[in-house]
Design a protein around this motif. Structure first.
Motif, PDB file in Angstrom:
ATOM      1  N   ASP A 249      26.600 -38.105 -57.326  1.00 28.03           N
ATOM      2  CA  ASP A 249      26.484 -38.310 -58.772  1.00 28.03           C
ATOM      3  C   ASP A 249      25.834 -37.128 -59.480  1.00 28.03           C
ATOM      4  OD1 ASP A 249      23.924 -38.611 -57.814  1.00 28.03           O
ATOM      5  OD2 ASP A 249      23.436 -40.276 -59.167  1.00 28.03           O
ATOM      6  N   ALA A 250      25.833 -35.957 -58.826  1.00 27.24           N
ATOM      7  CA  ALA A 250      25.198 -34.774 -59.402  1.00 27.24           C
ATOM      8  C   ALA A 250      26.016 -34.223 -60.563  1.00 27.24           C
ATOM      9  CB  ALA A 250      25.024 -33.704 -58.337  1.00 27.24           C
ATOM     10  N   GLU A 251      25.311 -33.545 -61.459  1.00 30.82           N
ATOM     11  CA  GLU A 251      25.946 -32.956 -62.639  1.00 30.82           C
ATOM     12  C   GLU A 251      26.662 -31.652 -62.262  1.00 30.82           C
ATOM     13  OE1 GLU A 251      24.624 -30.974 -66.897  1.00 30.82           O
ATOM     14  OE2 GLU A 251      23.210 -32.252 -65.822  1.00 30.82           O
ATOM     15  N   PRO A 252      27.985 -31.575 -62.480  1.00 29.48           N
ATOM     16  CA  PRO A 252      28.699 -30.337 -62.131  1.00 29.48           C
ATOM     17  C   PRO A 252      28.341 -29.186 -63.074  1.00 29.48           C
ATOM     18  CG  PRO A 252      30.198 -31.980 -63.059  1.00 29.48           C
ATOM     19  CD  PRO A 252      28.858 -32.613 -62.987  1.00 29.48           C
ATOM     20  N   VAL A 253      28.509 -27.974 -62.584  1.00 31.78           N
ATOM     21  CA  VAL A 253      28.277 -26.766 -63.374  1.00 31.78           C
ATOM     22  C   VAL A 253      29.629 -26.227 -63.799  1.00 31.78           C
ATOM     23  CG1 VAL A 253      27.400 -24.400 -63.322  1.00 31.78           C
ATOM     24  CG2 VAL A 253      26.147 -26.224 -62.173  1.00 31.78           C
ATOM     25  N   ALA A 254      29.793 -25.954 -65.085  1.00 30.40           N
ATOM     26  CA  ALA A 254      31.074 -25.498 -65.615  1.00 30.40           C
ATOM     27  C   ALA A 254      31.424 -24.088 -65.154  1.00 30.40           C
ATOM     28  CB  ALA A 254      31.061 -25.558 -67.138  1.00 30.40           C
ATOM     29  N   ASN A 255      30.456 -23.196 -65.139  1.00 26.51           N
ATOM     30  CA  ASN A 255      30.741 -21.798 -64.829  1.00 26.51           C
ATOM     31  C   ASN A 255      29.693 -21.255 -63.852  1.00 26.51           C
ATOM     32  OD1 ASN A 255      31.950 -19.306 -64.934  1.00 26.51           O
ATOM     33  ND2 ASN A 255      30.970 -18.703 -66.841  1.00 26.51           N
ATOM     34  N   PRO A 256      29.770 -21.628 -62.574  1.00 24.00           N
ATOM     35  CA  PRO A 256      28.779 -21.128 -61.624  1.00 24.00           C
ATOM     36  C   PRO A 256      28.977 -19.646 -61.337  1.00 24.00           C
ATOM     37  CG  PRO A 256      30.445 -22.392 -60.478  1.00 24.00           C
ATOM     38  CD  PRO A 256      30.747 -22.501 -61.950  1.00 24.00           C
ATOM     39  N   LEU A 257      27.901 -18.889 -61.407  1.00 14.36           N
ATOM     40  CA  LEU A 257      27.956 -17.442 -61.178  1.00 14.36           C
ATOM     41  C   LEU A 257      26.869 -17.030 -60.194  1.00 14.36           C
ATOM     42  CD1 LEU A 257      28.288 -16.380 -64.919  1.00 14.36           C
ATOM     43  CD2 LEU A 257      30.111 -16.416 -63.218  1.00 14.36           C
ATOM     44  N   PRO A 258      27.151 -17.092 -58.888  1.00 11.35           N
ATOM     45  CA  PRO A 258      26.121 -16.697 -57.922  1.00 11.35           C
ATOM     46  C   PRO A 258      25.728 -15.238 -58.105  1.00 11.35           C
ATOM     47  CG  PRO A 258      28.150 -17.386 -56.804  1.00 11.35           C
ATOM     48  CD  PRO A 258      28.388 -17.485 -58.261  1.00 11.35           C
ATOM     49  N   LEU A 259      24.432 -14.989 -58.085  1.00  8.79           N
ATOM     50  CA  LEU A 259      23.914 -13.637 -58.250  1.00  8.79           C
ATOM     51  C   LEU A 259      23.696 -13.001 -56.881  1.00  8.79           C
ATOM     52  CD1 LEU A 259      21.298 -14.385 -61.044  1.00  8.79           C
ATOM     53  CD2 LEU A 259      23.631 -13.530 -61.301  1.00  8.79           C
ATOM     54  N   ILE A 260      23.857 -11.700 -56.817  1.00  7.16           N
ATOM     55  CA  ILE A 260      23.760 -10.960 -55.561  1.00  7.16           C
ATOM     56  C   ILE A 260      22.329 -11.016 -55.031  1.00  7.16           C
ATOM     57  CG2 ILE A 260      23.959  -8.677 -54.511  1.00  7.16           C
ATOM     58  CD1 ILE A 260      26.209  -8.151 -56.571  1.00  7.16           C
ATOM     59  N   ALA A 261      22.197 -11.289 -53.757  1.00  8.54           N
ATOM     60  CA  ALA A 261      20.898 -11.316 -53.080  1.00  8.54           C
ATOM     61  C   ALA A 261      20.617  -9.941 -52.482  1.00  8.54           C
ATOM     62  CB  ALA A 261      20.922 -12.371 -51.975  1.00  8.54           C
ATOM     63  N   PRO A 262      19.363  -9.669 -52.152  1.00  5.89           N
ATOM     64  CA  PRO A 262      19.090  -8.399 -51.473  1.00  5.89           C
ATOM     65  C   PRO A 262      19.847  -8.337 -50.149  1.00  5.89           C
ATOM     66  CG  PRO A 262      17.087  -9.752 -51.667  1.00  5.89           C
ATOM     67  CD  PRO A 262      18.177 -10.483 -52.347  1.00  5.89           C
ATOM     68  N   GLY A 263      20.256  -7.156 -49.757  1.00  6.47           N
ATOM     69  CA  GLY A 263      21.060  -6.987 -48.555  1.00  6.47           C
ATOM     70  C   GLY A 263      20.416  -7.520 -47.292  1.00  6.47           C
ATOM     71  N   TRP A 264      19.104  -7.497 -47.219  1.00  6.18           N
ATOM     72  CA  TRP A 264      18.415  -7.980 -46.022  1.00  6.18           C
ATOM     73  C   TRP A 264      18.405  -9.506 -45.926  1.00  6.18           C
ATOM     74  CZ3 TRP A 264      14.306 -10.998 -47.351  1.00  6.18           C
ATOM     75  CH2 TRP A 264      13.709 -10.777 -48.590  1.00  6.18           C
ATOM     76  N   PHE A 265      18.737 -10.218 -47.018  1.00  6.42           N
ATOM     77  CA  PHE A 265      18.826 -11.685 -46.983  1.00  6.42           C
ATOM     78  C   PHE A 265      20.281 -12.023 -46.713  1.00  6.42           C
ATOM     79  CE2 PHE A 265      18.816 -15.938 -49.107  1.00  6.42           C
ATOM     80  CZ  PHE A 265      17.944 -16.541 -48.227  1.00  6.42           C
ATOM     81  N   SER A 266      20.670 -11.928 -45.448  1.00  9.21           N
ATOM     82  CA  SER A 266      22.081 -11.915 -45.060  1.00  9.21           C
ATOM     83  C   SER A 266      22.795 -13.256 -45.149  1.00  9.21           C
ATOM     84  CB  SER A 266      22.221 -11.352 -43.656  1.00  9.21           C
ATOM     85  OG  SER A 266      21.486 -12.146 -42.750  1.00  9.21           O
ATOM     86  N   CYS A 267      22.104 -14.373 -45.228  1.00 10.07           N
ATOM     87  CA  CYS A 267      22.807 -15.662 -45.256  1.00 10.07           C
ATOM     88  C   CYS A 267      23.473 -15.922 -46.606  1.00 10.07           C
ATOM     89  CB  CYS A 267      21.861 -16.808 -44.902  1.00 10.07           C
ATOM     90  SG  CYS A 267      20.701 -17.255 -46.199  1.00 10.07           S
ATOM     91  N   PHE A 268      23.080 -15.201 -47.648  1.00  8.89           N
ATOM     92  CA  PHE A 268      23.598 -15.444 -49.003  1.00  8.89           C
ATOM     93  C   PHE A 268      24.548 -14.319 -49.397  1.00  8.89           C
ATOM     94  CE2 PHE A 268      23.717 -15.807 -53.554  1.00  8.89           C
ATOM     95  CZ  PHE A 268      23.518 -17.143 -53.819  1.00  8.89           C
ATOM     96  N   ASP A 269      25.835 -14.602 -49.430  1.00  5.57           N
ATOM     97  CA  ASP A 269      26.855 -13.630 -49.815  1.00  5.57           C
ATOM     98  C   ASP A 269      27.455 -14.079 -51.147  1.00  5.57           C
ATOM     99  OD1 ASP A 269      29.060 -11.991 -50.177  1.00  5.57           O
ATOM    100  OD2 ASP A 269      29.741 -12.162 -48.106  1.00  5.57           O
ATOM    101  N   ALA A 270      26.967 -13.514 -52.231  1.00  3.26           N
ATOM    102  CA  ALA A 270      27.366 -13.949 -53.571  1.00  3.26           C
ATOM    103  C   ALA A 270      28.857 -13.754 -53.821  1.00  3.26           C
ATOM    104  CB  ALA A 270      26.557 -13.215 -54.635  1.00  3.26           C
ATOM    105  N   ALA A 271      29.440 -12.667 -53.338  1.00  5.68           N
ATOM    106  CA  ALA A 271      30.865 -12.412 -53.569  1.00  5.68           C
ATOM    107  C   ALA A 271      31.723 -13.458 -52.869  1.00  5.68           C
ATOM    108  CB  ALA A 271      31.226 -11.006 -53.101  1.00  5.68           C
ATOM    109  N   ALA A 272      31.426 -13.743 -51.616  1.00  9.17           N
ATOM    110  CA  ALA A 272      32.196 -14.743 -50.870  1.00  9.17           C
ATOM    111  C   ALA A 272      31.992 -16.140 -51.463  1.00  9.17           C
ATOM    112  CB  ALA A 272      31.794 -14.741 -49.403  1.00  9.17           C
TER     113      ALA A 272
END
Length: 153
Positions: free
Chosen positions: A83-106
């Motif tokens: 029942d969570a509220e959806p986001v209309a325009n999600p835009l993941p922001l790039i994480a520092p390169g050393w934080f490898s689990c978060f790939d904003a482009a993918a």
């Protein structure tokens, strides 16, 4: 000869300043978050945000900007976002390169293809900033902060 010394000194100062600026932007202000960090999700009906049960949490944040938060985790049960509220325009922001689990482009590409869905985790986590969570069908989830447009009003 005197001009060479001044030129070398200017180039050396620029290289040192550039290296210092790079370090400050990529490493200095980020802190790793503890594995027991609590995340919430906002119900679409505007009710009180609920605590999410998460596993394998990895996260970073910084006090220098509310937009530096990033997290990777697994949802213990996907039903907790039903029942969570959806986001209309999600835009993941790039994480520092050393934080490898978060790939904003993918992650952004997966959101565009409909392979993941994004929800509001918390409204106004900071002035003009919401926490967003993207969830894949297999339970993988990612969180970040993004501007919500209220600063323009």
């Amino acid at each position: 000869m005197n001009g060479k010394v001044i030129g070398i000194g200017l180039v050396a100062a620029a290289v040192i300043a550039g290296a210092g600026m790079y370090y400050l932007q990529v490493y200095a202000f980020y802190d790793r978050l503890p594995a027991d960090t609590v995340l919430h999700v906002a119900p679409a009906d505007g009710g009180v945000p609920r605590v999410l049960a998460v596993q394998d949490f990895e996260g970073v944040d910084a006090t220098s900007s509310p937009l530096r938060f990033r997290a990777c985790f697994r949802l213990a049960d996907a039903a907790q976002i039903a029942d969570a509220e959806p986001v209309a325009n999600p835009l993941p922001l790039i994480a520092p390169g050393w934080f490898s689990c978060f790939d904003a482009a993918a992650l952004g590409a997966a959101l565009e293809r409909g392979e993941a869905r994004a929800f509001v985790a918390e409204h106004e986590i900071a002035r003009g900033v919401d926490r967003v969570i993207a969830v894949f069908p297999d339970g993988r989830a990612y969180a970040w902060h993004q501007l919500n447009g209220t600063l323009e009003e």
